[in-house]
Scaffold this motif. Structure first.
Motif: not given
Length: 422
Positions: A189-199, A218-223
């Motif tokens: 995909a063109p961009h990553l998500s915060f959830e993917e970045w955290e993993k 921040w934030p407490d949970s990533r989407r």
């Protein structure tokens, strides 16, 4: 910040290398312009006033909703007696932090309280983890809508007591980016998500236990929602076969290979150059005649799966100069009455599930038109259509197949205000 009047050239070079890791990713010249970031770096920061002046000049607090901001903060940091985090300068006195240092949260809260929908702050400094408790209180001042956004993030280089080595945090980021670039990782995909970045950060942290861990303040949970602040360095733009104004209702290169050229054209195999229609000549010819000489709006109706999308996609795609040039030999096999003139369709957008305003804005954007002096979008669209005598195609669902002529585009849009698209 890299100037501390210590004549430590290794430190200055190390800071510069950290910055280059970030800018080499976000401002990579090889990246397409829509995802690439513009850089803004201060020339010299020797005191808190220099940093405040830079922030004022950049107008970060005034960033608009459609802007994406990534702020990378690096340099020496201290944790005060109040547990507040400070950025230090060459003349900073540990006993006079309020006067001679800069509260890191002052910078972060400016961008977080802006209107920008996508914000990422990276703090690469000693004791930066102390910002977690500090910002947790300050962010209570953000409006509820702002706090609920899952596209805002603050990440620090370690926890409140940790002092990262020079280049350690950006090395962690580099390892994560290397994984993204790996074909086998599957990031397309063109961009990553915060959830993917955290993993990714957790994975490289597990694989390199000697490195400090990134701390999500921040934030407490990533989407799993794409962040415009995380452009994918491995992304390869799809090969477009039509011009931008017709792309929403046209066919992509992969679709042409997998469906259009094989099924919709009636070809028996990849070596068959023919383009055949079965039972649709009359309808296709009606569409072609309408875009050549019709008036008002033509609405194509029909039961689900009856072929409305295929008809409109053929019309849109065959009217596109880029497509016709690229597939000239194949287009020539289409009978002339079933082939629209070049640019017979000025613009094509998808209306499914969109509000009237969203549809109007899409049409304006596709037509390259803007309202003047606060002109209402609907009036701006009417002016644009009237001025250019454009033919605009819409697609709706109904039970009966056929064609219905409507007096004006405005009637269609007005009707959609009371009746959502299906």
């Amino acid at each position: 910040m890299d100037e501390y009047f210590t004549e430590d050239e290794a430190f200055t070079a190390g800071i510069q290398k950290q910055v280059e890791t970030i800018t080499g990713w976000l401002a990579d010249p090889a990246m397409d312009a829509e995802r690439r970031f513009e850089l803004a770096q201060p020339k010299e920061l020797t005191q808190p006033e220099d940093l405040r002046l830079f922030l004022t000049e950049q107008e970060l607090a005034q960033a608009q909703w459609d802007q994406a901001l990534v702020v990378y903060i690096t340099g020496h940091g201290l944790r005060g007696q109040s547990r507040r985090h400070y950025l230090t300068f060459g003349h900073t006195s540990p006993d006079r932090l309020l006067a001679t240092a800069f509260p890191t949260s002052e910078l972060i809260t400016q961008v977080m309280d802006s209107e920008a929908e996508h914000v990422l702050v990276l703090v690469d400094s000693c004791f930066a983890g102390s910002l977690k408790s500090e910002l947790g209180v300050l962010f209570e001042e953000l409006c509820a809508q702002r706090r609920d956004l899952k596209t805002l993030a603050v990440i620090t280089s370690g926890d409140f007591e940790q002092e990262p080595h020079r280049g350690e945090f950006t090395w962690l980021l580099k390892l994560a980016l290397d994984k993204v670039r790996d074909e086998s990782a599957g990031f397309t995909a063109p961009h990553l998500s915060f959830e993917e970045w955290e993993k990714l950060l957790n994975t490289v942290g597990d694989e390199n236990p000697g490195l400090l861990r990134a701390l999500w303040v921040w934030p407490d949970s990533r989407r799993d929602e794409p962040s415009l602040c995380l452009p994918n360095p491995h992304y390869q733009p799809k090969d477009q076969v039509v011009e931008a104004s017709r792309q929403p209702v046209s066919l992509s290169a992969s679709t042409l290979e997998q469906y259009w050229l094989a099924r919709a054209s009636g070809r028996t195999d990849d070596d068959d150059p023919g383009w055949y229609f079965s039972g649709r000549q009359t309808l296709m010819q009606a569409l072609v005649e309408f875009v050549h000489a019709g008036a008002g709006v033509l609405v194509v109706t029909g039961a689900a799966g009856s072929g409305k999308s295929a008809l409109l996609a053929r019309l849109v795609t065959l009217s596109d100069p880029l497509f016709v040039t690229r597939f000239a030999d194949m287009v020539e096999t289409v009978p002339a009455p079933l082939r629209p003139r070049l640019r017979a369709v000025d613009a094509a957008v998808l209306a499914r599930g969109k509000s009237s305003l969203a549809l109007i804005e899409d049409l304006l954007d596709t037509l390259g038109a803007e309202g003047v002096g606060g002109e209402p979008p609907l009036q701006a669209l009417a002016d644009r259509v009237a001025a250019a005598c454009a033919k605009v195609l819409g697609r709706v669902s109904s039970r009966d197949q056929g064609t219905v002529r409507v007096r004006s585009l405005i009637q269609i849009i007005e009707a959609r205000r009371c009746r959502p698209a299906r």
